[in-house]
Design an enzyme around this catalytic site. Structure first.
Site, PDB file in Angstrom:
ATOM      1  N   HIS C  17       0.835  -1.207   0.000  1.00  0.00           N
ATOM      2  CA  HIS C  17       0.000   0.000   0.000  1.00  0.00           C
ATOM      3  C   HIS C  17       0.867   1.254   0.000  1.00  0.00           C
ATOM      4  CE1 HIS C  17      -2.923  -2.688   2.434  1.00  0.00           C
ATOM      5  NE2 HIS C  17      -3.403  -2.610   1.210  1.00  0.00           N
ATOM      6  N   LYS C  41     -16.685  -7.613   6.158  1.00  0.00           N
ATOM      7  CA  LYS C  41     -15.802  -8.461   6.959  1.00  0.00           C
ATOM      8  C   LYS C  41     -15.428  -7.780   8.279  1.00  0.00           C
ATOM      9  CE  LYS C  41     -13.099  -8.640   3.498  1.00  0.00           C
ATOM     10  NZ  LYS C  41     -11.870  -8.728   2.671  1.00  0.00           N
ATOM     11  N   ARG C  90      -2.069  -5.841  -8.771  1.00  0.00           N
ATOM     12  CA  ARG C  90      -1.052  -6.863  -8.562  1.00  0.00           C
ATOM     13  C   ARG C  90      -1.147  -7.999  -9.580  1.00  0.00           C
ATOM     14  NH1 ARG C  90      -2.690  -8.449  -2.745  1.00  0.00           N
ATOM     15  NH2 ARG C  90      -4.597  -8.237  -3.946  1.00  0.00           N
ATOM     16  N   SER C 128      -3.010  -7.660   2.906  1.00  0.00           N
ATOM     17  CA  SER C 128      -3.254  -7.594   4.343  1.00  0.00           C
ATOM     18  C   SER C 128      -3.604  -8.966   4.913  1.00  0.00           C
ATOM     19  CB  SER C 128      -4.388  -6.606   4.650  1.00  0.00           C
ATOM     20  OG  SER C 128      -4.017  -5.297   4.274  1.00  0.00           O
TER      21      SER C 128
END
Lengths: 159, 159, 159, 159, 159, 159
Positions: C17, C41, C90, C128
């Site tokens: 990040h 979540k 990514r 993460s």
């Protein structure tokens, strides 16, 4: 003895190729780098030049052999009594092509197994074509190929 | 001043290219359309024709400049003091190739940043090759390219 | 003033990040890190903890602001007068999801433009979730997150 | 001795898993099937049931061992002195996830190498989830799992 | 009458092509195999040879017709009053290209609908190029193409 | 009579679903929209609400039927004597999942054929989840769903 074959054009060999060979040499008893010489594309380096460069840059790895082949890879593997085909994977497009090749090779010889290693992240963008493109316009290639290859590119492209 | 460079062959420019340029021109102070002239493929339109068509179809966007370059894109960007490379992404296959190019360009010059925009959905199928293929068989291209390009294709292919 | 918004859960912020934020801050006048607080979540870190960690690790970048939002991102951007949404890509799976989100956001507000940066190769595997998984089993995370986050993970998971 | 570890949930083991294990057992001195027991998802079969089924269906392969682990896979591999992680690849989505995992594992331990095998074409659609879905509605699973697993599914779902 | 067109180079026809044609012939009243004759690539088999082989290997399917076309596929379909374009999908790379082609064809003629079938798993690696490559080095192709095509390859490559 | 089944959750139906149904209804004698009622996820709309909305928005297409099913899709298709499963494809991730499902369905019943249509470009970003997400925060959904569905979402979310 477990022998793995790493086939390719190696026109020229890059740090990406070397990374796969080096890691493969830790797992198998012997790694044979097999230079494909019947490729349709006109190579920049001759077969002899590619073999010589590969031998120089792998000289410090005792269980690596450099060889050339033409014809079907599967026939070459039988001749060398190798059961493992070792390939690097960089991206999804590699993956699909390699999946096709692994399937056809298994069809041709059930005894041959293709094993894939993920290319190290720092080389995931690297290919022989990109190296040649950068070298052609005199861009820096010292992070991409070993010094001997850098010199060979300079000599070849100066002509 | 923030300058973005949009590189490509533009053989010929399509509504897909124009969409990216127009959207980029809202974000950056200047957008330079950089026509790659050392491409291996034989283009349909000459460098001069491609530049002329691009200038015509972007004439209404004040902060767009049309230019040609050969050699390494990164050298061209340094010369033009541009820090941003602006590219359109249409599909996964674009994505992987562009990811490789963005990586190699960062390797060659850390200061250059590649930014990607998603191509508008309505142009996601569009490429210069498809336009030429359709035009070759006299299919309709008016939804794919600006009128000037449509006319140029007709003239070129009538010969 | 050109303002870019980097939205996300940042539960917790990783070096991946930070790389995007740092590179974005060189291109735009201001980068707002916008912490999504209505995620379905259950996060590991509370909203306040995530904001505090982000502020600590970006303290040295003068044109970065850390904020929280809930509701539609597009409404938040209007409120902040930001026209650019900045995202890291990514992998192919990121790409497709982000392409959908960029399309829906353009549908909701034509003025908002999503720009993508390729994640640095050395962080391409980083998320993460992976950081939390490694930390949970006491694996080393010092290459994955800044020291403050490493400490926060240790404190949180010790309880 | 070259030891390869095949990790997974095996809830339950399918012909797709068995194909990878069998082919791996020809290449490595020992293959350890490592059942992940700290998975977040509630499994259909208990850890003991999964281990028992795996032992039954691999009883004829002399160099296969079945074991359970929890925690970081990399710690388990160190404990077992295994240097090779052996995974099957079915599709592009597998590929990206596995690429991430291989990268993080190399980051955690440089000595561990992940090797991938392409799943046999005839099992490319097969997963434990699909088997459970088909079995739940009393569809035929005899082409998907060994007879012992078929029986275990029938017993489990009859309750 | 519902007519589906299966376009392609068929240089030469493989068991993969035949599988799609056979399955299509169960769904549509007629399937026209349309051999593209204006392909840029130099084919191994002449247009007449490809048509003859296709007719031989589909002789047992009553509602299949073999034809040649050049120009825009969409024009050919109008001429033949066919509304359905039937294509096989093997892999993600196929998928993206075919998605582009389906989009451009819909743009050119809204009445034409492209329908895709997944290639049977056992042929997912199969392409005319791979067949020619294997045959060139005298590898076995009997699992890849019908006997007539195997013989034709042998005759052609013996010259 | 050629019957095609379009299965899904339709929670709620979007313009993307309707586009596939409408195009399918031109090719097949009958299209049955089959609402899956044993989905694990808790739906926003009840089975009855989803069926009612689908019936309303397809009322003008004479050869469309709306029905519910639970259990294996293949069993439902046998009961309805349908041989064609019709699915829309939006993206690569759809493609891989659907490829798996088409394979398993062919394994379960060789007579059932899955046919795919590319989703219209203008709906390629659209899903029921995105519609619910936008509606939840009172974003505009009139370009995404028919007016009846827009109203139903407003009523449902107002509670």
């Amino acid at each position: 003895m477990r022998i793995a074959v790493c086939p390719g054009s190696f026109d020229p060999v890059t740090y990406g190729h070397l990374d796969i060979v080096r890691r493969g040499a830790k797992i198998f008893d012997k790694v044979i780098i097999a230079v494909l010489t019947n490729d349709k594309k006109q190579p920049l380096f001759t077969k002899e030049e590619r073999l010589a460069l590969l031998r120089e840059v792998t000289a410090d790895i005792s269980n690596v052999e450099v060889d050339a082949f033409d014809g079907l890879l599967i026939d070459y593997m039988r001749k060398r009594q190798a059961k493992v085909l070792l390939k690097g994977l960089r991206a999804v497009s590699d993956f699909e092509y390699e999946m096709q090749m692994a399937s056809i090779n298994r069809k041709l010889d059930e005894e041959v197994e293709t094993l894939f290693m993920m290319t190290n992240n720092q080389y995931s963008y690297l290919s022989s074509s990109i190296v040649k493109e950068v070298a052609k316009y005199k861009g820096p290639v010292h992070d991409l190929v070993p010094p001997q290859v850098e010199q060979a590119l300079r000599d070849k492209l100066a002509r």
